[in-house]
Design a protein around this motif. Structure first.
Motif, PDB file in Angstrom:
ATOM      1  N   LEU A 177       0.729  -1.213   0.080  1.00  0.00           N
ATOM      2  CA  LEU A 177      -0.107   0.040   0.097  1.00  0.00           C
ATOM      3  C   LEU A 177       1.028   1.326  -0.058  1.00  0.00           C
ATOM      4  O   LEU A 177       0.335   2.202  -0.486  1.00  0.00           O
ATOM      5  CB  LEU A 177      -0.979   0.078   1.314  1.00  0.00           C
ATOM      6  N   LEU A 178       2.065   1.023   0.685  1.00  0.00           N
ATOM      7  CA  LEU A 178       2.970   2.242   0.788  1.00  0.00           C
ATOM      8  C   LEU A 178       4.015   2.463  -0.296  1.00  0.00           C
ATOM      9  O   LEU A 178       4.728   3.431  -0.265  1.00  0.00           O
ATOM     10  CB  LEU A 178       3.582   2.374   2.210  1.00  0.00           C
ATOM     11  N   ARG A 179       3.750   1.722  -1.255  1.00  0.00           N
ATOM     12  CA  ARG A 179       4.733   1.560  -2.620  1.00  0.00           C
ATOM     13  C   ARG A 179       4.865   3.011  -3.064  1.00  0.00           C
ATOM     14  O   ARG A 179       5.832   3.486  -3.684  1.00  0.00           O
ATOM     15  CB  ARG A 179       4.542   0.445  -3.538  1.00  0.00           C
ATOM     16  N   THR A 216       3.072  15.147  -0.396  1.00  0.00           N
ATOM     17  CA  THR A 216       1.698  15.312  -0.268  1.00  0.00           C
ATOM     18  C   THR A 216       1.416  15.351   1.261  1.00  0.00           C
ATOM     19  O   THR A 216       1.941  14.770   1.855  1.00  0.00           O
ATOM     20  CB  THR A 216       0.811  14.423  -1.280  1.00  0.00           C
ATOM     21  N   SER A 217       0.165  15.869   1.292  1.00  0.00           N
ATOM     22  CA  SER A 217      -0.227  15.912   2.790  1.00  0.00           C
ATOM     23  C   SER A 217      -0.853  14.477   3.507  1.00  0.00           C
ATOM     24  O   SER A 217      -0.764  13.859   2.614  1.00  0.00           O
ATOM     25  CB  SER A 217      -1.427  16.895   3.145  1.00  0.00           C
ATOM     26  N   LEU A 222     -13.578  -0.485   8.161  1.00  0.00           N
ATOM     27  CA  LEU A 222     -12.188  -0.556   8.662  1.00  0.00           C
ATOM     28  C   LEU A 222     -11.784   0.474   9.233  1.00  0.00           C
ATOM     29  O   LEU A 222     -11.075   0.592  10.398  1.00  0.00           O
ATOM     30  CB  LEU A 222     -11.245  -1.421   7.923  1.00  0.00           C
ATOM     31  N   VAL A 223     -11.877   1.619   8.622  1.00  0.00           N
ATOM     32  CA  VAL A 223     -11.203   3.108   9.023  1.00  0.00           C
ATOM     33  C   VAL A 223     -12.021   3.475  10.318  1.00  0.00           C
ATOM     34  O   VAL A 223     -11.510   4.147  11.342  1.00  0.00           O
ATOM     35  CB  VAL A 223     -11.350   3.818   7.900  1.00  0.00           C
ATOM     36  N   ARG A 224     -13.325   3.225  10.324  1.00  0.00           N
ATOM     37  CA  ARG A 224     -14.043   3.574  11.650  1.00  0.00           C
ATOM     38  C   ARG A 224     -13.432   2.886  12.693  1.00  0.00           C
ATOM     39  O   ARG A 224     -13.591   3.509  13.798  1.00  0.00           O
ATOM     40  CB  ARG A 224     -15.652   3.517  11.182  1.00  0.00           C
ATOM     41  N   GLY A 225     -12.988   1.920  12.631  1.00  0.00           N
ATOM     42  CA  GLY A 225     -12.423   1.073  13.796  1.00  0.00           C
ATOM     43  C   GLY A 225     -11.260   1.986  14.470  1.00  0.00           C
ATOM     44  O   GLY A 225     -11.024   1.615  15.563  1.00  0.00           O
ATOM     45  N   TRP A 272      -3.255   9.394   3.024  1.00  0.00           N
ATOM     46  CA  TRP A 272      -4.025   8.357   3.662  1.00  0.00           C
ATOM     47  C   TRP A 272      -5.298   7.961   2.782  1.00  0.00           C
ATOM     48  O   TRP A 272      -5.817   6.739   2.828  1.00  0.00           O
ATOM     49  CB  TRP A 272      -4.565   8.928   5.001  1.00  0.00           C
ATOM     50  N   ARG A 273      -5.899   8.786   2.340  1.00  0.00           N
ATOM     51  CA  ARG A 273      -7.094   8.531   1.390  1.00  0.00           C
ATOM     52  C   ARG A 273      -6.670   7.469   0.045  1.00  0.00           C
ATOM     53  O   ARG A 273      -7.340   6.798  -0.027  1.00  0.00           O
ATOM     54  CB  ARG A 273      -7.666   9.798   0.616  1.00  0.00           C
TER      55      ARG A 273
END
Length: 456
Positions: A216-218, A224-225, A441-444, A230-231
């Protein structure tokens, strides 16, 4: 300790240079990427280095071996001293080259060689001619042959031992290379930006595995902010999953629910059966239970089938699932329940995989959101057969951060069929939606008390 710095183009070249310069006892202390290559700092104990250097053969200077004197006419002549040095320098290579042959005859002095040559050139008188030597007895030949076979066997055993030692050394170097490669691929904390650290902290709090985090972080953008990054990360997570366009159960077929013990297969099967009955009635559906390993499992499913008005078959140990399905050929939908125990998996292999029945079934993997990624991975590796048509994520209401299930879904590219978040039948089940699942998942993050969740 003796410490030395190496700048090499790759780790393979560095390992070779370190072994040649410091010996097999060298240890890599640090490594760092440079613009010109890879910097490796290695060290070795001084005693081990001295022992390694002492074991190495002394370097021979080619200019010191051959000393030619130039004559007046310009030709070169090799003096005896230079010849002796040359032969002594080549002696180890000569012995290594002829190590597998029989012992060479002892050297003969030049005087004896000349005398023998002159004697052979003159014919010997008949009276003084030596008689022809008698052949050696067979027993002596057999003893010599056996001795040579024993010597060859000893050399073969020594060769096998050396091959085994070299193989162990190669395996150890391979493991070291793998570890160093993984270390180089992972970003070090010193080289990581604070924004990337916060993103990794959030992903760790969600329970995502390290491979999923690196994927995901590739495409992380340090310019960028944090919110935009994150989005984007969550968008990549949702885009990595697929979902069917139509309701899979409504389409009919033979669907088998598999998964670890306690995943909620029986409850999920009851919800799917009620979902089908709601749209098409109970005439075209049947439920088959193969879980005769757990006491009362078939009785519970039989009660649910009776409430829904659905035909139920409880498979016994000596019955064939193929024959049962052949008798239900008039049904549009057959839901098959299974057990996740080790004995049940062995029976499933015998009934489904070995008979080729898995080619006619739609196998659905039921994954509980409360399970750990390592436990799911272990179950999937032991599951007989690799043909999985879809996945159902259950117990979402019991796990605020359920990132452990994404490793299996993304790795195997399984379509997301359904998600469940309760025990109510036929409610608490919905069609698979990757975007909604990632949003949940993000709401968790807000439901956890870990400080990593609020890193921003």
């Amino acid at each position: 300790m003796k410490v030395k710095r190496f700048v090499v183009p790759s780790m393979q070249v560095g390992l070779k240079q370190i072994g040649a310069a410091l010996g097999p006892g060298a240890v890599i202390l640090s490594n760092k990427k440079l613009a010109s290559g890879l910097e490796i700092v290695a060290g070795v104990d001084e005693a081990e280095l001295a022992e390694y250097q002492a074991s190495q053969p002394a370097a021979v200077d080619p200019q010191a071996i051959i000393k030619a004197s130039t004559e007046r006419n310009g030709s070169t002549k090799l003096d005896p001293a230079s010849m002796q040095h040359l032969l002594e320098a080549l002696a180890p290579q000569t012995r290594a080259a002829f190590a597998g042959t029989d012992a060479a005859p002892a050297p003969v002095a030049p005087e004896r060689t000349q005398a023998a040559a002159s004697a052979l050139s003159r014919p010997a008188p008949a009276a003084t001619r030596p008689e022809r030597p008698e052949p050696a007895p067979v027993e002596r030949w057999g003893e010599d042959h056996q001795a040579r076979r024993d010597a060859a066997g000893e050399r073969s055993a020594d060769d096998k031992q050396w091959v085994r030692v070299m193989r162990e050394e190669i395996d150890s170097l391979r493991q070291l290379l793998i570890q160093q490669t993984e270390h180089l691929q992972s970003a070090t904390p010193s080289a990581m930006s604070p924004q990337r650290e916060r993103l990794e902290a959030r992903l760790q709090t969600l329970g995502l595995s390290s491979p999923v985090q690196r994927s995901l972080l590739r495409q992380f953008d340090s310019e960028t902010s944090l919110d935009i990054n994150w989005r984007r990360v969550m968008g990549r997570l949702a885009a990595g999953m697929t979902a069917p366009v139509f309701d899979p159960v409504v389409q009919g077929g033979h669907i088998a629910l598999c998964g670890p013990t306690g995943a909620g297969k029986t409850t999920t099967l009851a919800k799917l059966a009620a979902r089908y009955v709601k749209h098409h009635g109970s005439a075209g559906i049947a439920i088959v239970s193969t879980d005769f390993f757990q006491m009362g499992a078939q009785d519970a499913l039989a009660n649910i089938a009776r409430i829904l008005g659905v035909h139920f078959v409880g498979l016994q140990e000596d019955e064939s699932l193929t024959d049962v399905l052949a008798g239900l050929s008039d049904r549009d939908l057959v839901l098959i329940d299974s057990s996740g125990s080790r004995e049940a998996l062995a029976h499933w292999r015998k009934q489904v995989i070995d008979t080729g029945l898995d080619q006619r079934l739609q196998t659905v993997m039921v994954l509980p959101a409360t399970a750990h990624a390592d436990g799911l991975s272990q179950y999937i590796k032991g599951f007989p057969g690799r043909r999985i048509d879809g996945v159902v994520v259950t117990k979402l209401d019991e796990a605020p951060c359920f990132g452990g299930i994404f490793d299996a879904i993304l790795r195997h590219r399984w379509p997301l069929w359904y998600t469940t978040d309760g025990q109510n039948i036929p409610a608490d089940i919905a069609l698979g939606d990757p975007v909604s699942l990632v949003k949940r998942l993000v709401r968790g993050l807000s439901d956890t008390k870990t400080k990593l969740a609020y890193a921003s």
